[in-house]
Design a protein around this motif. Structure first.
Motif, short mmCIF file in Angstrom:
data_model
loop_
_atom_site.label_atom_id
_atom_site.label_comp_id
_atom_site.label_asym_id
_atom_site.label_seq_id
_atom_site.Cartn_x
_atom_site.Cartn_y
_atom_site.Cartn_z
N HIS A 187 35.17 86.36 45.45
CA HIS A 187 34.23 86.91 46.58
C HIS A 187 33.96 88.55 46.21
O HIS A 187 34.89 89.06 45.42
CB HIS A 187 35.18 86.79 47.71
CG HIS A 187 36.26 87.50 47.43
ND1 HIS A 187 37.53 86.71 47.21
CD2 HIS A 187 36.79 88.88 48.18
CE1 HIS A 187 38.53 87.62 47.15
NE2 HIS A 187 38.33 88.79 47.59
N THR B 226 34.86 91.88 48.24
CA THR B 226 35.36 92.16 49.58
C THR B 226 34.17 93.49 50.09
O THR B 226 33.95 94.27 49.34
CB THR B 226 36.54 92.65 49.54
OG1 THR B 226 37.39 91.76 48.85
CG2 THR B 226 37.21 93.13 50.81
N ARG C 65 32.02 101.01 44.28
CA ARG C 65 33.21 100.14 44.12
C ARG C 65 32.81 98.51 44.22
O ARG C 65 34.05 97.90 44.21
CB ARG C 65 33.95 100.65 45.33
CG ARG C 65 35.56 100.04 45.40
CD ARG C 65 36.49 100.52 46.73
NE ARG C 65 37.56 99.83 46.67
CZ ARG C 65 38.37 100.00 47.71
NH1 ARG C 65 37.87 100.94 48.77
NH2 ARG C 65 39.41 99.55 47.97
N HIS D 277 32.42 95.01 43.66
CA HIS D 277 33.05 94.05 42.46
C HIS D 277 33.66 93.02 43.11
O HIS D 277 33.70 92.53 44.09
CB HIS D 277 33.98 94.99 41.99
CG HIS D 277 35.45 94.91 42.74
ND1 HIS D 277 35.63 95.76 43.80
CD2 HIS D 277 36.42 94.16 42.67
CE1 HIS D 277 36.77 95.66 44.34
NE2 HIS D 277 37.33 94.52 43.70
N THR E 43 36.68 90.51 41.81
CA THR E 43 37.95 90.51 40.94
C THR E 43 37.75 88.96 40.08
O THR E 43 37.93 87.97 40.96
CB THR E 43 39.25 90.42 41.76
OG1 THR E 43 39.08 91.77 42.47
CG2 THR E 43 40.48 90.25 40.83
N ASP F 90 44.98 92.67 43.38
CA ASP F 90 43.64 92.71 43.57
C ASP F 90 42.86 93.87 43.69
O ASP F 90 41.61 94.20 43.08
CB ASP F 90 42.96 91.59 44.30
CG ASP F 90 43.48 90.19 43.82
OD1 ASP F 90 44.03 90.00 42.85
OD2 ASP F 90 43.04 89.11 44.46
P1 A2P Z 1 39.52 92.74 45.66
O1 A2P Z 1 38.57 92.88 46.82
O2 A2P Z 1 39.59 94.15 44.65
O3 A2P Z 1 39.55 91.43 45.04
P2 A2P Z 1 45.23 90.57 49.40
O4 A2P Z 1 45.48 89.00 48.82
O5 A2P Z 1 46.13 91.33 48.31
O6 A2P Z 1 45.62 90.51 50.81
O7 A2P Z 1 43.80 90.86 49.29
C1 A2P Z 1 42.61 90.04 49.78
C2 A2P Z 1 41.37 90.92 49.18
O8 A2P Z 1 41.02 92.02 49.80
C3 A2P Z 1 41.30 90.80 47.96
O9 A2P Z 1 40.10 90.43 47.37
C4 A2P Z 1 41.61 92.40 47.48
O10 A2P Z 1 40.83 92.99 46.48
C5 A2P Z 1 41.09 92.92 48.91
N1 A2P Z 1 41.70 94.03 48.89
C6 A2P Z 1 43.23 94.07 49.14
N2 A2P Z 1 43.62 95.45 49.80
C7 A2P Z 1 42.71 96.12 49.78
C8 A2P Z 1 42.46 97.40 50.10
N3 A2P Z 1 43.39 98.37 50.49
N4 A2P Z 1 40.99 97.82 50.22
C9 A2P Z 1 40.10 97.00 49.88
N5 A2P Z 1 40.35 95.80 49.60
C10 A2P Z 1 41.48 95.53 49.65
#
Ligand code: A2P
Length: 219
Positions: A70, A72, A148, A150, A152, A161
């Motif tokens: 996904h 985010t 930003r 993207h 993951t 992540d």
């Molecule tokens: P990303 O979007 O880079 O993949 P988690 O499992 O750590 O709770 O995170 C769930 C999702 O939310 C993941 O996809 C993660 O990164 C994103 N995420 C986690 N923390 C943040 C943050 N502080 N800001 C933005 N996205 C976040």
């Protein structure tokens, strides 16, 4: 009786549909395999904690992969994050919720921490992008909106992540500075560039289109 209260998700984002997700996981594996076997990569392994010329299995190195691929838009932590309620209430977010979107990938990258794909957002998609998404993690720098964005693809042990988007901004910062990258040749049909500190980026020969659904993840 009171009506049910709206629940704010762990995060909002575009979720890749099953068929395109399978294809993207394959593309990612192929990229990591080819890069791991690429001579110029093998010669520059120090940032990965390995000796140069060693063979590094990047599929194992980035062994932690997300359950659902996904992109985010807004991390909310069920409403605990500042601005998440406001985001959830935005007209564009309400209107876009559960709708289909085609995302475009322009590059794949790895750093010693993360593997990811760069997403190029359309004007319409930018209406779902938080105004402060870039500032939130790199307050001192200026980036075009959506920089930003993207997906993951994998993270190294002990890496969260959220690091993937920060790593992507680091690449873009180096690109903005200019001349800080070296063309290392071709893999997966595209040009691969080396930046610094173990940062590699493959420009995709053709943008990859992904069918996605904009929604929330509730965990
Ligand atoms: P990303 O979007 O880079 O993949 P988690 O499992 O750590 O709770 O995170 C769930 C999702 O939310 C993941 O996809 C993660 O990164 C994103 N995420 C986690 N923390 C943040 C943050 N502080 N800001 C933005 N996205 C976040």
């Amino acid at each position: 009786p009171a009506l049910e209260k709206e629940i704010i998700p762990l995060y909002f984002g575009w979720f890749v549909t099953k068929r395109d997700e399978d294809a993207l996981r394959k593309t990612s594996q192929d990229f990591l395999e080819q890069l791991g076997n690429f001579k110029p990569f093998k010669k520059r392994l120090q940032a990965y904690g390995y000796e140069d010329k060693h063979k590094l299995d990047l599929l194992k190195y980035f062994g932690k992969t997300p359950n659902i691929l996904h992109c985010t838009t807004k991390y909310c932590d069920y409403g605990k994050v500042t601005g998440s309620e406001e985001y959830a209430q935005q007209e564009a977010v309400k209107k876009g919720y559960s709708k289909a979107y085609t995302l475009h990938l322009t590059a794949l990258f790895v750093t010693p921490r993360t593997a990811g794909a760069r997403v190029e957002l359309t004007e319409e998609q930018l209406s779902l992008w938080p105004l402060d998404a870039e500032k939130e993690v790199m307050p001192k720098d200026a980036f075009p909106r959506g920089s930003r964005a993207h997906i993951t693809l994998g993270t190294a042990t002990e890496v969260q992540d959220v690091q993937t988007g920060i790593d992507l901004l680091e690449f873009i910062k180096l690109q903005q500075a200019g001349g800080e990258r070296e063309d290392m040749g071709e893999i997966c049909g595209g040009r691969i560039h080396y930046y610094e500190n173990g940062m590699w980026m493959l420009t995709l020969p053709r943008k990859i289109e992904l069918k996605t659904i904009f929604s929330g993840y509730y965990g």
